[in-house]
Design an enzyme around this catalytic site. Sequence first.
Site, PDB file in Angstrom:
ATOM      1  N   ALA A 156      -7.828   1.240   0.333  1.00 46.69           N
ATOM      2  CA  ALA A 156      -8.606   2.398   0.766  1.00 46.69           C
ATOM      3  C   ALA A 156      -9.467   2.985  -0.344  1.00 46.69           C
ATOM      4  O   ALA A 156     -10.381   3.764  -0.084  1.00 46.69           O
ATOM      5  CB  ALA A 156      -7.657   3.478   1.291  1.00 46.69           C
ATOM      6  N   LYS A 157      -9.145   2.638  -1.594  1.00 41.75           N
ATOM      7  CA  LYS A 157      -9.903   3.096  -2.769  1.00 41.75           C
ATOM      8  C   LYS A 157     -10.115   4.609  -2.741  1.00 41.75           C
ATOM      9  O   LYS A 157     -11.223   5.105  -2.927  1.00 41.75           O
ATOM     10  CB  LYS A 157     -11.223   2.341  -2.883  1.00 41.75           C
ATOM     11  CG  LYS A 157     -11.039   0.836  -3.059  1.00 41.75           C
ATOM     12  CD  LYS A 157     -12.360   0.095  -3.165  1.00 41.75           C
ATOM     13  CE  LYS A 157     -12.121  -1.383  -3.374  1.00 41.75           C
ATOM     14  NZ  LYS A 157     -11.571  -2.061  -2.163  1.00 41.75           N
ATOM     15  N   ARG A 158      -9.019   5.335  -2.546  1.00 33.21           N
ATOM     16  CA  ARG A 158      -9.080   6.782  -2.515  1.00 33.21           C
ATOM     17  C   ARG A 158      -9.023   7.358  -3.931  1.00 33.21           C
ATOM     18  O   ARG A 158      -8.872   6.637  -4.911  1.00 33.21           O
ATOM     19  CB  ARG A 158      -7.926   7.338  -1.667  1.00 33.21           C
ATOM     20  CG  ARG A 158      -7.970   6.947  -0.189  1.00 33.21           C
ATOM     21  CD  ARG A 158      -9.265   7.400   0.484  1.00 33.21           C
ATOM     22  NE  ARG A 158      -9.136   7.460   1.926  1.00 33.21           N
ATOM     23  CZ  ARG A 158      -9.581   6.551   2.787  1.00 33.21           C
ATOM     24  NH1 ARG A 158     -10.193   5.488   2.336  1.00 33.21           N
ATOM     25  NH2 ARG A 158      -9.434   6.714   4.088  1.00 33.21           N
TER      26      ARG A 158
END
Length: 269
Positions: free
Chosen positions: A92-94
Amino acid sequence: MNKQALIQQIKSKQSFLCVGLDTDITKIPKHLLKENDPIFEFNKQIIDATHDLCVSYKLNTAFYESMGLKGWEAMQKTLEYIPKEQFTIADAKRGDIGNTSTMYAKAFFENMDFDSVTVAPYMGEDSVKPFLTFDNKWVILLALTSNKGADDFQFFKQDEEFLFEKVLKTSKQWGNDEQLMYVVGATRPQMLESIRKIVPSSFLLVPGVGAQGGSLAEVCKYGMNDDIGLLINSSRAIIYAGNDKDFVQKSRNEAAKIQKEMSILLSNK
């Protein structure tokens, strides 16, 4: 999932393959489009065909989020279908200010129950720490990525230190090697040698083998440690190996080819 359980599964299956379920509805076999949930049906068949050959599944959440509620439902059903012994990754590369990261962490760790989530470190410690407060959950921090644009920032050098090296060294103070993994692209395998000097015992999630041209043998030469310490992700090369009713067998054949190479590399370790 804790670190020892992951290591045990790698040794048992003689595999450190992670299958990327980056499922694009425009690329799946046309006959599946008549299904009530074609994305889930595609994923289900890929999982059935590959679960004994891999130790992990990575769901790139963008492919599901782009479809709205139906996409989120397909992602949840896929996660629930994945066998429990598999290490699951929400790609998700949050990463945001603390209270926002806390909500992201709850979404992926409490609501959906992924084992791990990818996180961007650009905003620093307080954007990462909330993800590290969950037992047996992992942060997979972006360190050295395989895309062309990685050169724009990750190789910025100050005081003889690349920015990605600064990320590795600083983040070690936030958590340990049973909480933190790192994304390191397979297209720069020689850099793994210097990375291993900084994080010798951490697991590395390595994309870029297969469709992006990275070499599995090179990655293992420079990146493998005593606990293996690698999860090699392959997405398109496996899930889109076929585009007709034989796609399941072709996907399995591709996964089996990678697993066999991994088994040989492990036997020579």
